[in-house]
Write an enzyme that holds these catalytic residues in place. Sequence first.
Site, PDB file in Angstrom:
ATOM      1  CG  ASP A  83       1.203 -39.702  26.828  1.00 56.16           C
ATOM      2  OD1 ASP A  83       1.165 -40.970  27.456  1.00 56.16           O
ATOM      3  OD2 ASP A  83       2.280 -39.779  26.115  1.00 56.16           O
ATOM      4  CG  HIS A  84       3.591 -40.291  30.508  1.00 56.23           C
ATOM      5  ND1 HIS A  84       3.823 -41.348  31.309  1.00 56.23           N
ATOM      6  CD2 HIS A  84       3.875 -40.708  29.333  1.00 56.23           C
ATOM      7  CE1 HIS A  84       4.422 -42.291  30.619  1.00 56.23           C
ATOM      8  NE2 HIS A  84       4.320 -42.068  29.325  1.00 56.23           N
ATOM      9  CG  HIS A 181       8.745 -43.482  27.178  1.00 59.25           C
ATOM     10  ND1 HIS A 181       8.336 -43.762  28.681  1.00 59.25           N
ATOM     11  CD2 HIS A 181       7.397 -43.699  26.786  1.00 59.25           C
ATOM     12  CE1 HIS A 181       7.107 -43.846  28.922  1.00 59.25           C
ATOM     13  NE2 HIS A 181       6.278 -43.818  27.870  1.00 59.25           N
ATOM     14  CG  HIS A 214       3.068 -45.755  28.138  1.00 53.98           C
ATOM     15  ND1 HIS A 214       3.110 -44.380  28.239  1.00 53.98           N
ATOM     16  CD2 HIS A 214       1.762 -46.189  28.647  1.00 53.98           C
ATOM     17  CE1 HIS A 214       1.934 -43.972  28.772  1.00 53.98           C
ATOM     18  NE2 HIS A 214       0.999 -44.970  29.047  1.00 53.98           N
ATOM     19  CB  SER A 217       8.206 -45.862  18.478  1.00 57.81           C
ATOM     20  OG  SER A 217       7.199 -44.675  18.374  1.00 57.81           O
TER      21      SER A 217
HETATM   22  P1  13P Z   1       7.681 -44.151  22.042  1.00 55.91           P
HETATM   23  O1  13P Z   1       8.892 -43.140  22.249  1.00 55.91           O
HETATM   24  O2  13P Z   1       8.068 -45.480  21.969  1.00 55.91           O
HETATM   25  O3  13P Z   1       6.871 -43.706  20.880  1.00 55.91           O
HETATM   26  O4  13P Z   1       6.550 -44.121  23.070  1.00 55.91           O
HETATM   27  C1  13P Z   1       5.494 -43.191  23.300  1.00 55.91           C
HETATM   28  C2  13P Z   1       4.801 -43.184  24.423  1.00 55.91           C
HETATM   29  O5  13P Z   1       4.628 -44.299  25.085  1.00 55.91           O
HETATM   30  C3  13P Z   1       3.930 -41.994  24.794  1.00 55.91           C
HETATM   31  O6  13P Z   1       3.409 -42.370  26.176  1.00 55.91           O
END
Ligand code: 13P
Length: 313
Positions: A83-84, A181, A214, A217
């Site tokens: 991720d990233h 995020h 991304h 949540s």
């Molecule tokens: P959240 O903070 O909304 O869970 O996003 C997580 C994310 O995009 C990880 O790359």
Amino acid sequence: MPLVTTTEMFKKAYEGGYAIGAFNVNNMEIVQGITEAAAEEKSPIILQASAGARKYANAAYLKHLVDAALEIYPDLPIALHLDHGADFEICKSCIDGGFTSVMIDGSSKPFDENVALAKKVAEYAHERGVVVEAELGTLAGIEDDVKVSEEDSSYTRPEEVQEFVDRTGVDSLAIAIGTSHGAYKFKPGTNPQLRFDILEEVAKRLPGFPIVLHGASSVPQEYVKIINENGGALKDAIGVPEDQLRQAARMAVCKINIDSDLRLALTAGIREHMAAYPDHFDPRQYLTPARANVKAVVKHKIAEVLGSSGKAL
Ligand code: 13P
């Protein structure tokens, strides 16, 4: 089965109008909660590790925890994703270390630099059977080392996506349509609304191409409440409405990233247990309900939001 790439998962998800959950992993309980949920729901799954997770847990521990899940659930399709990834070197190290998918995040760079970097990673990855996600547009919010203020965030420009994908050869594209995020995505009193018009325009220009969300949540309010009632102080934590995520999953979005919801579920479990049993000091006592919360939240996402239940069959 060994780790899989996301190619087949995304193809089926696109055609079937659902999305695959990409859940961030940081420790054993999180890996266990996610994979137990996915196995019960018979859902393909992406486990993803950020640079922060690698720093916290050590990349070797994370890889072996995922290998343990593969051993325990031999029929579950699992992809392991970076991720990233901030630069070529971290992507290379994950590709060499057995990840089946990496993200190169050049979204804060000028277009041509983002293209050059993503192309370099895609070439290296594809020669080794690994797939690549890149990002166009910039999400606001905080995730580990990635911090972007609201002023510096920007929606994806649909007129750029085709050229970007053609020039880089990446396999999926993360876009910015209003998610962010962290646990504080929208101001209280405002009406959270994703820009489906942008998603639609992107999908028109990239037919059949998997799109990634991304910052997706939903920040379940029941966990925020439990945390706050047991000594926490999460003020105005607001996430993406789940019906909008479901809508995105029916469209071109094939991968939905979820990290904050797992953190909230875990923390709520720990805080609730600690408050109820102040004499407990065995981590197994408070991590058991915390892990159960992670499992519950992942089951809910798979069944009610992503729509991927039964798709591992
Ligand atoms: P959240 O903070 O909304 O869970 O996003 C997580 C994310 O995009 C990880 O790359």
